[in-house]
Design an enzyme around this catalytic site. Sequence first.
Site: not given
Length: 826
Positions: A439, A442, A517
């Site tokens: 997670d 990025e 999300d």
Amino acid sequence: MPDELIEATRSFLNKEGRCEIVARLLRSMSLALLVLFCVVPQAFGESIGSVKTFQDMGNGIELNCTNAYLSIELLTPEIARVRVGVKRPGAENRYLEDYSYAIREDLPKEKVNYRVKEEGKSILLSSDALDVVITKNPVLVAFLDKQGFRLSEDFSPMSWVPAPEGHSVTCTKYLSYGEHFYGLGEKTGPLDKRRSKVKMWNTGEYGDDIRSDPLYQSHPFFIGLKEYKAYGIFFDNTYRTHFDMGHTYEDRYIFRSEGGELDYYFIAGPLVKDVVKRFSFLTGYMPLPPIWALGHMICRWSYYPETEVMDIATRARAEKIPLDVIWLDIHYMDGYRCFTWDKSRFPDLPGMVSKLHAMGYRVVSMINPGIKADPKYFVFKEGIQRDAFVKYPHGGLYIGKVWPKECVFPDFTRPDVQEWWGSLYKGLLDAGIDGFWNDMNEPDIFHTKTSTMDDSAVFHDFGLLTSHKKIHNIYGSYMAKSTLEGISQLMGNRRAFVLSRAGYSGLQRYAASWTGDNTSNFDHLRLQIPMFLNLGLSGTPFIGSDIGGFFKSANAELLVRWYQASALVPLMREHNCRGEYDQEPWVHGDPYKSFIRKYVNMRYRLLPYLYTSFYEASKDGSPIMRPLLYEYQQDSNTFTLDDQFLIGRHILVAPVLNEGSIGRLVYLPKGNWYDYETKDVLEGNRSIYYDAPLDMLPVFIREGAIVPTKELGQYTTEKSVETITLEVYPLQTRESSTSFLYMDDGITKNTPFVLFKFEMERTGNKVCIEFNSTGAFDGIKSFDLKVYSKRPRKITFDGKETEFSYEDGAVYLHTAKDIKLVELIY
Ligand code: GLC
């Protein structure tokens, strides 16, 4: 006025002062002239110019143009790679380093037959599938099919302006009336991307806005559909890229980068299917996951301590809602330190995991890229010793804040760092953890203006030492690669599972992904469908969203509808943010939990069908979840349909996506369709209104389908595949159809498999089904056949008449797996 200023003013007004003014004026004028003559043309850009000479390169041609070299290489008869190497005085190489983070390293090289011909004002490069016409002055490139149809052509010459790294390049192509666009990965908005303008820059996004762009992943690939013919363009540039697909101009579309080089792949169709498969051939295929990853999964930020995890596990079994995977979010770690666990929350993690295994569960846990900058923490210490973390140009460590506050970040572009990272999973694997969730990759960094690393951070990039600007978009994919390769090695012949939030084209080789999300509302639910479909068309088949929505909490209606919409979506995971109300499938009690159970049960019965679709995706990149246009490209009604979809070839799902709705219009393409609930036959090539109160998900089966199912289990491997039930939906109007069943042990990598091919034919009053199989997996021993039709007069197995029973509109038969021919005579 301060004294110094008074003095300066006085001296300017005397003679020397005036001279000084004139001198300064002249100096700035000459600077302005310099800017005018040298820098301005560059800033306004330079374009490729005209062809001076060209040469055959053995795999295509290279053109020496006024301001650049243009190479057009044929990788297959249908795929052409276009590269522009801007002329840089003194540079050793014509093009930038030839390394792609997306294209498979093991891409088979093919010797393509082609011809080159100079024809007056143009040069023609033609393969057996494609004609590339290059106009010489100015240079313009057009791609034509063999019927002379102009699939795509330059609107204006390719151009660029200098950028800090390489050039900011622009490619502008004609946009024709009625042209549609698909792909572009994880984007909000409708399925058809015409009129949209999007950016590729992986970005952690929190919440509400259903128009947000960019999101977590970058897939600079799109499919154009023009007069029923499809082509694809993959702009392989990892810098920030921009796509204007007819947003600003109605007659052209534009793609451009903020650095690097103009390097794109043109992929001929004419079928969308062909383009997707060819793009997958370039960027690779998803490995077949362990079968438990197709099961229902439940997650929470975060389930802890151990008793809470065990409560969830016990509750799901008590509620008889099938469940395979329980996920551990960040709070299982010791103070957010990756590769550790909190001994007070989980005093015996291996013990807990083995109890869960005994109940049929798998456990997936989270690993983030941010490593706590803590001199006492073994990962930090080891990383420092290996010099594994990203640095600034001056050599200082890049430090960014994430969950554990100050963190350092591995440089995943370095092969030795990839290997080290992969090896770190050993402890968690030894504790029994089955899969991993990467997670925040990025990378998402807190308390910065850009939400990510500083542009100046330096990466190894195969020795090129490039900046974050180039590596940003691939950071997530390369974290997932390091994870997958590391755990695969540690797991021996067991199949690995990784989920990644960020990624670039090619991510499917390493990980499944989810759409991040989202928020608990119907807008977000609707948004998921076109997003999944475009991700699938962009080569990434294994996808899903947080069921129920991540932020806020789903009320009973939304949770039921989200579960229904996800019932056959490749990744089925419910997840919820901390601080929100619980969202597990049972929280709203009955009748809602029964509504959810009904469709989780449907998924578990349909597992052999779903697994076969996964197998297909792993072989040739066919999306598991497909827009209708994928199978019905000649039907323009499907071009903008994005609230219904196909799973595999034969199942059409039309979820209710609006609050308060108890029915919806469903478009059924040409042919006949069976209502999955009632088995009624419905004529296609029209829209029907379908009543769908809250307990109902509209599902339809294409005539001619043979849908393999298995006995319902509470987890994917609970029931064996010894007897597979083949649900047979006889042909009504079409004459023939093909269906498949793939099966293996679902767990190991190099394992025997079996692939059945069922061919159905309808002639007069007879329906024949031919069975063929290859492979050595012997887990399947027999078939139950359930044929939805009127009562036949006679049924034969391999020519011999057989007994059958008939009940409630279905024929029931049982046969050994080596049957060759079933004939139903009406
Ligand atoms: C990120 C993830 C989310 C996770 C949370 C805490 O927001 O997208 O799924 O629950 O971090 O780890």
